[in-house]
Write a protein that holds these residues in place. Structure first.
Motif: not given
Ligand code: GLY
Length: 367
Positions: A66-76, A99-104
């Motif tokens: 749920c956290y990954k999905e929420a992060a990716r939706a906001a990044q979009k 945001s995207e730095g943490s994702d990577y």
């Protein structure tokens, strides 16, 4: 760390509920317990990376989807800010490293890496070659502001250190270090307090004027600015291993701790404000506490760990909203001293509060 683990469990309970109901927002604050949405009003707003960043802090510690999905939706949503180049500023560091730095860093996602590197290019392009510093803001109302620097930028330059290592190109780190060296001399005062805004001479790069900025007045010490210095110089040390940055972080942390141990571990908005108009800023403590944990880890001196724990516990006990039906955790943040925008929820207070709890529990983004 039992108390800190209990605070983390409360955070997880609340933020899981928050993550599941917020997929179309870039929140800055709350109104009656509901997030506002900067995506609708100002997609370039400097805090727009903190909500996805917060989601990644929680994802790293829990691995809940749920956290990954929420992060990716906001990044979009956040990506649309790239379409407004003139609206962007030095805070592209906050916006995309967290945001995207943490994702990577956490998932290895290639497009997140590219996005964070684009942001690093934009930040590096703000470097003033003559002055040796990163320009904070763009022109506004006829004021050019091309030789203005602000202490907050110490928290944007970690994006450059990361980019340098990521693509094996020392230019980004050289820019970051040049800026940190300027800030060490011009923003940090001998007693560990800080100038918020510095204006430089364009020819000889000397300091020509300081401004009070978000603090009380010229020469005072805005607590959040001091906190940016503590965590920012600690981060410069972590990325470069240069002791002068750790020493500077320690100097600022000693100043901060000396002040907040007299105010029950909750920072006033400005360390020079008087009793007649007492404003607190919980975000300052959360940011400073993160820096103190890194100082403790680097020096082994438990004074800094204990101070961080005291700040987090005081904030959790008195100023957190743990109701899972309401958005926002840390209340009583203040935007600036001379404003009515005080004692409110601020998304970056949540970000750094959660980051500090995660750091204390050994769950930092890079481990
Ligand atoms: N970077 C702006 C602030 O700390 O309010």
């Amino acid at each position: 760390m039992k108390d800190i683990k209990a605070i983390f469990d409360n955070l997880d309970k609340k933020l899981e509920a928050v993550a599941k109901r917020n997929h179309n927002k870039l929140p800055y604050t709350t109104v009656d317990g509901v997030y506002d949405n900067k995506y609708e009003t100002d997609v370039c707003w400097w805090t727009n990376g903190f909500y996805p960043g917060l989601m990644w802090v929680m994802y790293n510690a829990t691995k809940k989807d749920c956290y990954k999905e929420a992060a990716r939706a906001a990044q979009k949503l956040l990506k649309e800010a790239f379409n407004n180049r003139d609206g962007l500023h030095h805070d592209v560091g906050f916006m995309w490293y967290l945001s995207e730095g943490s994702d990577y860093i956490l998932t290895g996602d290639k497009s997140a890496r590219d996005t964070a590197l684009y942001a690093a290019d934009m930040l590096a392009a703000r470097f003033n070659l003559k002055g040796g510093f990163i320009r904070a803001w763009n022109e506004e109302n006829g004021l050019k502001r091309d030789t203005w620097t602000i202490i907050d930028c110490m928290m944007n330059i970690p994006l450059l250190y990361w980019a340098s290592k990521e693509i094996d190109d020392e230019r980004y780190a050289l820019i970051a270090k040049a800026h940190a060296d300027m800030a060490m001399g011009d923003h940090v005062r001998d007693n560990g307090s800080t100038n918020h805004i510095c204006i430089h001479d364009n020819e000889d790069r000397s300091l020509s004027e300081t401004l009070g900025g978000q603090g009380l007045k010229v020469g005072s010490c805005w607590s959040r600015g001091n906190a940016w210095a503590i965590y920012g110089f600690a981060q410069s040390f972590l990325h470069t291993n240069e002791k002068k940055y750790l020493d500077t972080a320690v100097k600022c942390a000693d100043y901060f701790i000396d002040k907040v141990e007299k105010t029950n571990w909750i920072a006033p908005s400005d360390f020079d404000q008087g009793d007649e108009h007492w404003i607190i800023d919980t975000s300052a403590g959360a940011i400073a506490a993160c820096g103190m944990v890194e100082i403790w880890k680097a020096t082994g001196n438990a004074k800094y760990r204990d101070a961080a724990i005291n700040i987090i516990k005081a904030t959790a006990e008195k100023y957190c909203d743990w109701d899972i039906e309401r958005d926002g955790v840390v209340m009583y943040g203040s935007e600036a001293y001379n404003t009515n925008s005080i004692h409110k929820h601020l998304v970056y207070a949540d970000y750094y509060f959660a980051e500090c709890v995660a750091l204390l529990l050994g769950n930092s983004r890079t481990n």
